[in-house]
Design a protein around this motif. Sequence first.
Motif, PDB file in Angstrom:
ATOM      1  N   GLY A   1      28.464  36.049  26.713  1.00 32.96           N
ATOM      2  CA  GLY A   1      28.188  34.189  25.879  1.00 32.96           C
ATOM      3  C   GLY A   1      28.890  34.627  25.065  1.00 32.96           C
ATOM      4  O   GLY A   1      29.001  33.242  23.665  1.00 32.96           O
ATOM      5  N   ASN A   2      30.361  34.658  25.527  1.00 32.12           N
ATOM      6  CA  ASN A   2      31.382  34.340  24.485  1.00 32.12           C
ATOM      7  C   ASN A   2      32.434  32.733  25.038  1.00 32.12           C
ATOM      8  O   ASN A   2      33.069  32.123  24.707  1.00 32.12           O
ATOM      9  N   LEU A   3      31.822  32.606  26.782  1.00 34.40           N
ATOM     10  CA  LEU A   3      31.816  31.313  26.851  1.00 34.40           C
ATOM     11  C   LEU A   3      30.850  30.125  27.470  1.00 34.40           C
ATOM     12  O   LEU A   3      29.542  31.544  27.248  1.00 34.40           O
ATOM     13  N   VAL A   4      30.535  29.632  27.560  1.00 35.88           N
ATOM     14  CA  VAL A   4      29.650  28.287  27.769  1.00 35.88           C
ATOM     15  C   VAL A   4      30.374  27.590  28.486  1.00 35.88           C
ATOM     16  O   VAL A   4      31.442  26.627  28.466  1.00 35.88           O
ATOM     17  N   ARG A   5      29.863  26.860  29.997  1.00 37.16           N
ATOM     18  CA  ARG A   5      30.455  25.997  30.795  1.00 37.16           C
ATOM     19  C   ARG A   5      29.788  24.070  29.763  1.00 37.16           C
ATOM     20  O   ARG A   5      28.734  23.993  29.886  1.00 37.16           O
ATOM     21  N   ILE A   6      31.104  23.571  29.967  1.00 44.33           N
ATOM     22  CA  ILE A   6      30.363  22.194  29.762  1.00 44.33           C
ATOM     23  C   ILE A   6      30.291  21.406  30.277  1.00 44.33           C
ATOM     24  O   ILE A   6      30.773  20.351  29.825  1.00 44.33           O
ATOM     25  N   ASP A   7      30.579  21.531  31.930  1.00 42.73           N
ATOM     26  CA  ASP A   7      29.687  20.882  32.596  1.00 42.73           C
ATOM     27  C   ASP A   7      29.892  21.524  34.236  1.00 42.73           C
ATOM     28  O   ASP A   7      30.202  22.824  34.771  1.00 42.73           O
ATOM     29  N   GLU A   8      28.843  21.269  34.961  1.00 39.10           N
ATOM     30  CA  GLU A   8      28.353  22.289  36.466  1.00 39.10           C
ATOM     31  C   GLU A   8      29.527  22.408  37.286  1.00 39.10           C
ATOM     32  O   GLU A   8      28.978  22.132  38.258  1.00 39.10           O
ATOM     33  N   ARG A   9      30.414  20.608  36.941  1.00 38.21           N
ATOM     34  CA  ARG A   9      31.265  20.583  38.093  1.00 38.21           C
ATOM     35  C   ARG A   9      32.288  21.981  38.072  1.00 38.21           C
ATOM     36  O   ARG A   9      32.704  21.569  36.808  1.00 38.21           O
ATOM     37  N   ALA A  10      33.487  21.472  38.784  1.00 34.90           N
ATOM     38  CA  ALA A  10      34.479  22.618  39.180  1.00 34.90           C
ATOM     39  C   ALA A  10      35.619  22.271  39.937  1.00 34.90           C
ATOM     40  O   ALA A  10      35.748  21.077  40.487  1.00 34.90           O
ATOM     41  N   VAL A  11      36.761  22.794  39.687  1.00 33.06           N
ATOM     42  CA  VAL A  11      37.255  22.710  40.439  1.00 33.06           C
ATOM     43  C   VAL A  11      38.233  23.527  41.434  1.00 33.06           C
ATOM     44  O   VAL A  11      38.351  24.689  40.798  1.00 33.06           O
ATOM     45  N   ASP A  12      38.384  23.031  43.124  1.00 30.59           N
ATOM     46  CA  ASP A  12      38.695  24.211  43.541  1.00 30.59           C
ATOM     47  C   ASP A  12      40.704  23.518  44.276  1.00 30.59           C
ATOM     48  O   ASP A  12      40.627  22.588  44.406  1.00 30.59           O
ATOM     49  N   VAL A  13      40.890  24.577  43.639  1.00 33.07           N
ATOM     50  CA  VAL A  13      43.084  24.392  43.972  1.00 33.07           C
ATOM     51  C   VAL A  13      42.902  25.824  45.263  1.00 33.07           C
ATOM     52  O   VAL A  13      43.333  26.523  45.259  1.00 33.07           O
ATOM     53  N   PRO A  14      43.074  24.821  46.768  1.00 29.97           N
ATOM     54  CA  PRO A  14      43.378  25.823  48.081  1.00 29.97           C
ATOM     55  C   PRO A  14      45.051  26.044  47.333  1.00 29.97           C
ATOM     56  O   PRO A  14      45.895  25.709  47.050  1.00 29.97           O
ATOM     57  N   LEU A  15      44.543  27.248  47.863  1.00 30.31           N
ATOM     58  CA  LEU A  15      45.760  28.185  47.703  1.00 30.31           C
ATOM     59  C   LEU A  15      46.389  28.177  49.677  1.00 30.31           C
ATOM     60  O   LEU A  15      45.338  28.664  50.397  1.00 30.31           O
ATOM     61  N   TYR A  16      47.930  28.801  49.450  1.00 26.79           N
ATOM     62  CA  TYR A  16      47.797  29.228  50.381  1.00 26.79           C
ATOM     63  C   TYR A  16      49.821  30.275  51.067  1.00 26.79           C
ATOM     64  O   TYR A  16      50.135  30.119  49.667  1.00 26.79           O
ATOM     65  N   TRP A  17      49.489  30.717  52.069  1.00 29.98           N
ATOM     66  CA  TRP A  17      51.010  32.013  52.037  1.00 29.98           C
ATOM     67  C   TRP A  17      51.887  31.073  52.412  1.00 29.98           C
ATOM     68  O   TRP A  17      51.736  31.097  53.757  1.00 29.98           O
ATOM     69  N   GLN A  18      53.349  31.399  51.935  1.00 24.26           N
ATOM     70  CA  GLN A  18      53.998  30.398  52.891  1.00 24.26           C
ATOM     71  C   GLN A  18      55.330  32.014  53.205  1.00 24.26           C
ATOM     72  O   GLN A  18      55.427  32.440  51.901  1.00 24.26           O
ATOM     73  N   GLN A  19      56.374  32.078  53.993  1.00 25.60           N
ATOM     74  CA  GLN A  19      56.542  32.550  54.109  1.00 25.60           C
ATOM     75  C   GLN A  19      57.656  32.644  55.314  1.00 25.60           C
ATOM     76  O   GLN A  19      57.572  31.894  56.247  1.00 25.60           O
ATOM     77  N   TRP A  20      59.208  33.402  54.978  1.00 23.20           N
ATOM     78  CA  TRP A  20      60.536  32.808  55.958  1.00 23.20           C
ATOM     79  C   TRP A  20      59.632  33.424  57.558  1.00 23.20           C
ATOM     80  O   TRP A  20      58.859  34.053  57.559  1.00 23.20           O
ATOM     81  N   LYS A  21      60.054  32.567  58.246  1.00 21.36           N
ATOM     82  CA  LYS A  21      59.596  33.059  60.088  1.00 21.36           C
ATOM     83  C   LYS A  21      61.035  34.108  60.268  1.00 21.36           C
ATOM     84  O   LYS A  21      61.555  34.340  61.082  1.00 21.36           O
ATOM     85  N   LEU A  22      60.285  35.720  60.459  1.00 25.25           N
ATOM     86  CA  LEU A  22      61.542  36.132  60.550  1.00 25.25           C
ATOM     87  C   LEU A  22      60.059  38.079  61.243  1.00 25.25           C
ATOM     88  O   LEU A  22      59.331  37.415  60.359  1.00 25.25           O
ATOM     89  N   ASP A  23      61.392  37.808  61.772  1.00 21.80           N
ATOM     90  CA  ASP A  23      60.305  39.203  62.436  1.00 21.80           C
ATOM     91  C   ASP A  23      60.848  40.419  62.030  1.00 21.80           C
ATOM     92  O   ASP A  23      60.917  41.097  62.331  1.00 21.80           O
ATOM     93  N   SER A  24      60.271  40.228  60.316  1.00 21.92           N
ATOM     94  CA  SER A  24      60.388  42.109  59.505  1.00 21.92           C
ATOM     95  C   SER A  24      59.084  42.655  59.606  1.00 21.92           C
ATOM     96  O   SER A  24      58.355  41.867  58.538  1.00 21.92           O
TER      97      SER A  24
END
Length: 300
Positions: A251-274
Amino acid sequence: MIPLDQVRTLLAVVDEGTFDAAAAALHVTPSAVSQRIKALEQTTGRVLLQRTKPVRLTSSGEIVVRFARQLARLETDARAELGMAGTGEPAAVPIAVNADSLATWFLSALTRVPAGLRVCFELHREDQDHTTKLLREGVVMAAVTSSPDPVQGCSVSSLGRMRYLPVASPEFVARWLDRPLRQAVGEIPVVVFDRRDELQDSFARRLTRGRGAGPLRHHVPASEDYARAVTAGLGWGMLPTAQAEPRLRAGNLVRIDERAVDVPLYWQQWKLDSPVLAATAEAVAAAAAEALHPARARIG
């Protein structure tokens, strides 16, 4: 053929910041460092450094430094596999990661890397829209990023989506929201992470079809402190579900709108056989699968 001693000298100059400091680290004279850098620039036909304090890489310099760090990683892995002397030092893996991932799920991912690999992680906190810059510069080997477009020499895979909820404290709502949010959002106080944070503005533009959040802005550039600022009633803000949901239940917060924002996340790394880098990527992917919303598509 790029002389390796010159490449390592360039790396030392970048890491130490000045020619004199690099000379001390390499146990040579500043003149020798300067001669090696000039020779490397003649070999590549490019200016690699801006002679400022600290030095700054040119775009060509970024390519050579990235090559130098990849070479160092491969050399360390090869020496370890061969059981050669001097391989007792732990492997260093620099990673760029956004603040919200760092505050919620990412650290638990690193605990999944097998202890026998003896890895030291060097984390660089950066906005997910800007972490690829550190990859291009050769500062980090891998990054959590919002970009599906691989940096040259890197592979990319989808981690999932971090969902953000628009929230505010009950006291804030009682004080400021006496009308629909779409009418008030351009005038009420908002908490933003820093001056590059576009999340609240993008949500407001979506809500109003063009107008961003208001000019009453509080900048709080730390993920946990940001959540506390919103909970304290300083302004409304977008919180990751991992931070928002416990506060919503309490009860410390309330939603002020039912919509949400999705931020896509990706993993990028060097092309190394490590082996170290591969184990880190596997641990991150496993933790992300548990903590993030599923990705809509996989990137090869």
